[in-house]
Design an enzyme around this catalytic site. Structure first.
Site, short mmCIF file in Angstrom:
data_model
loop_
_atom_site.label_atom_id
_atom_site.label_comp_id
_atom_site.label_asym_id
_atom_site.label_seq_id
_atom_site.Cartn_x
_atom_site.Cartn_y
_atom_site.Cartn_z
N GLU A 42 0.83 -1.20 0.00
CA GLU A 42 0.00 0.00 0.00
C GLU A 42 0.87 1.26 0.00
OE1 GLU A 42 -3.46 1.84 3.02
OE2 GLU A 42 -2.15 0.20 3.67
N LYS A 117 -9.26 2.41 -1.99
CA LYS A 117 -9.55 1.87 -0.66
C LYS A 117 -10.90 2.36 -0.15
CE LYS A 117 -7.24 1.20 3.82
NZ LYS A 117 -5.99 1.47 4.57
N CYS A 149 -5.40 -3.18 2.72
CA CYS A 149 -5.15 -3.12 4.15
C CYS A 149 -6.44 -3.28 4.99
CB CYS A 149 -4.44 -1.81 4.48
SG CYS A 149 -3.47 -1.83 6.01
#
Length: 272
Positions: A42, A117, A149
């Protein structure tokens, strides 16, 4: 069977040129080992300490055709390698930016697409806009889905990607050591409950007060690691995705076929 390269690397906060050079080196190493797909962590082009970078995050953000896009498009074609890489994506005229991972495939002039995200956490909420789409990407080897994540803590994302036809799930992350136990549980759970291989690629190194622990691994459809880890060191981990194993696991553990969709009509207005 696709050969996957997990690029567990550190980044230099705010030094995009050095980080892109590092990414280039790892793409070359992956190609020399005949990998088909490489995944980076990320926000690997910039680093993760958002409050330190501040308004520079906008400067580092990129539209289609930006320097990251051009470089990875070129590397993907040169090395016949599908590349998954985290970066800051620029939005529209209102100044919104996204914590994104792009997908680059051989022969493309720019990225195949991006996943933004969805579940932002902590200071991310101060800087990034949340993604609203859950796409599946066609690559030369298979269809892939991406979570970033904290998204891994929400089973809905992995399930939607699986039901939408993803053959492999990728999880680029910058996960800190305080939640290492949660990392392992989430990775195993998302793989097992969907009968799918999950490629979890976490950062290593330290950034200001944040310690990243690596522990990148390819998870089997039964929720077990298929690769040894590098611990918290930099390096490449290689693993193969066996779609026959995936199909066999779904017969043995029929979580997908056994769903009771007739009972899942939830009135979301009742949920606080």
């Amino acid at each position: 069977m696709p050969k996957i390269a997990l690029a567990q690397i550190d980044t230099v906060l705010g030094d995009k040129q050095k980080n892109l050079s590092h990414i280039k080196d790892y793409c070359r190493k992956a190609a020399s080992n005949q990998a088909n797909i490489i995944c980076f962590p990320e926000l690997v082009t910039t680093g993760y300490s958002l409050d330190i970078l501040g308004t520079e995050l906008w400067t580092f953000s990129e539209l289609r055709g930006g320097e990251t896009d051009q470089l990875l498009s070129s590397l993907s074609t040169k090395f016949d390698l599908t590349i998954i890489c985290g970066f800051i994506e620029r939005g529209g005229s209102l100044g919104e930016i996204y914590n994104s991972s792009g997908v680059w495939v051989p022969g493309g002039k720019s990225w195949k697409g991006t996943f933004r995200k969805i579940h932002l956490v902590d200071s991310e909420r101060n800087w990034f806009s949340s993604g609203t789409n859950i796409p599946v990407f066609d690559t030369p080897m298979c269809k892939i889905g991406i979570m970033i994540c904290h998204d891994a803590g929400f089973p809905e994302i992995a399930r939607i990607l699986t039901l939408s036809g993803a053959d492999i799930l990728f999880l680029p992350a910058a996960w800190c050591i305080h939640y290492k136990d949660v990392w392992n549980i989430n990775c195993a759970s998302r793989a097992l409950e969907n009968g799918i291989h999950l490629v979890a690629v976490n950062r290593c190194g330290k950034e200001e007060k944040i310690n990243f622990f690596g522990d990148s691994q390819l998870i089997s459809p039964r929720g077990k690691p298929l690769t040894s880890t590098l611990g918290d060191d930099e390096g490449l981990v290689f693993g193969y995705v066996d779609f026959n194993l995936q199909a066999k696991t779904r017969l043995e553990l029929p979580y997908l076929r056994g769903r009771r969709k007739d009972l899942y009509n939830i009135d979301h207005s009742l949920i606080v």
